[in-house]
Design an enzyme around this catalytic site. Structure first.
Site, PDB file in Angstrom:
ATOM      1  N   GLU A 144      -0.694  -8.035   5.086  1.00  0.00           N
ATOM      2  CA  GLU A 144      -0.276  -7.927   7.005  1.00  0.00           C
ATOM      3  C   GLU A 144      -1.556  -9.078   7.278  1.00  0.00           C
ATOM      4  OE1 GLU A 144      -0.096  -5.568   5.233  1.00  0.00           O
ATOM      5  OE2 GLU A 144      -0.689  -4.252   5.956  1.00  0.00           O
ATOM      6  N   HIS A 187      -2.902  -5.533   1.750  1.00  0.00           N
ATOM      7  CA  HIS A 187      -2.656  -5.428   3.446  1.00  0.00           C
ATOM      8  C   HIS A 187      -2.432  -6.433   3.437  1.00  0.00           C
ATOM      9  CE1 HIS A 187      -2.237  -1.201   4.246  1.00  0.00           C
ATOM     10  NE2 HIS A 187      -3.161  -1.067   3.520  1.00  0.00           N
ATOM     11  N   CYS A 215       0.722  -1.370  -0.023  1.00  0.00           N
ATOM     12  CA  CYS A 215      -0.333  -0.281  -0.179  1.00  0.00           C
ATOM     13  C   CYS A 215       0.965   0.981  -0.306  1.00  0.00           C
ATOM     14  CB  CYS A 215      -0.916   0.136   0.677  1.00  0.00           C
ATOM     15  SG  CYS A 215      -2.215   1.111   0.500  1.00  0.00           S
TER      16      CYS A 215
HETATM   17  N1  GLN Z   1      -3.517   6.368   1.162  1.00  0.00           N
HETATM   18  C1  GLN Z   1      -2.103   5.588   1.675  1.00  0.00           C
HETATM   19  C2  GLN Z   1      -1.186   6.960   0.715  1.00  0.00           C
HETATM   20  O1  GLN Z   1      -1.447   7.582  -0.113  1.00  0.00           O
HETATM   21  C3  GLN Z   1      -2.420   4.734   1.452  1.00  0.00           C
HETATM   22  C4  GLN Z   1      -2.989   3.880   2.264  1.00  0.00           C
HETATM   23  C5  GLN Z   1      -2.629   2.527   3.309  1.00  0.00           C
HETATM   24  O2  GLN Z   1      -0.947   2.472   3.005  1.00  0.00           O
HETATM   25  N2  GLN Z   1      -3.626   2.163   3.531  1.00  0.00           N
HETATM   26  O3  GLN Z   1      -0.178   6.762   1.001  1.00  0.00           O
END
Ligand code: GLN
Length: 200
Positions: A181, A179, A81
């Protein structure tokens, strides 16, 4: 070889979940907050969180340069992410002045799934894994463009975002929009530990 030492960038974001999974996979988990901690690790996980904040803290803690150097030298890194954003060479609609560590020849779009569906779960076919992955997306990016050396590992299967790329690999660099994890499926971490072990 001995136990692989996997760092987890621990300036911001969901660090603890990765530590717990790495330990169950027989890897040593090391929290990374200082430049001197970067040298001894065999691989790195960049967790989910908020990439704009993570970027600022990475620079404030003088971690950007040592991390970029290790990535250029071929250290395996798994970004989930916000971690995918940190690994991307290019961001579309990043915040003003936002920088990344880079290394992965992709363009990512932050918060790509939009406000209506900014968090959702789905099953994904994932290259190399026999059963689909249950993927949890939280304000996730998607990958808009990939370079020639980048392998696409997963795309969204259905719905308005069908076909969007959400997992990629380029050499030792692995990134997921979602994610892994969260939940009990450790297969993606296991793949990453295998990559680290093979290069350590
Ligand atoms: N929207 C977040 C960003 O721009 C990422 C979101 C996340 O890691 N759950 O970093």
């Amino acid at each position: 070889m001995g136990t692989p030492r996997v760092g987890i960038l621990a300036v911001q974001g969901d660090v603890r979940e990765h530590v717990a999974i790495l330990q169950t996979l027989g890897a040593q988990a090391v929290l990374i907050r200082r430049p001197a901690e970067v040298e001894p690790i065999d691989g790195l996980i960049i967790p989910g969180g908020e990439s704009t904040v993570m970027d600022k803290l990475v620079r404030a803690f003088d971690l950007q340069e040592p991390l970029r150097k290790r990535i250029e030298q071929g250290m395996p890194v798994f970004g989930s992410c916000a971690g995918m954003i940190m690994l991307a060479d290019r961001i579309s609609d990043g915040a003003a002045g936002q920088q990344t560590l880079g290394g992965l020849d992709i363009t990512v779009r932050r918060n790509a799934f939009g406000r209506q569906v900014d968090s959702f779960e789905t099953e994904l076919d994932f290259a190399g894994l026999a059963r689909p992955v249950h993927a949890v997306f939280i304000r996730a990016p998607w990958v808009e463009q990939v370079g020639d050396d980048v392998q696409v590992l997963a795309r969204v299967g259905e719905g308005p975002a069908a076909g969007k790329i959400v997992a990629v690999r380029q050499g030792g660099l692995l990134a997921t929009s979602f994610h892994p994890e969260v939940g009990t499926d450790r297969r993606i971490h296991a793949e990453f530990v295998k990559i680290v072990s093979s290069q350590a």
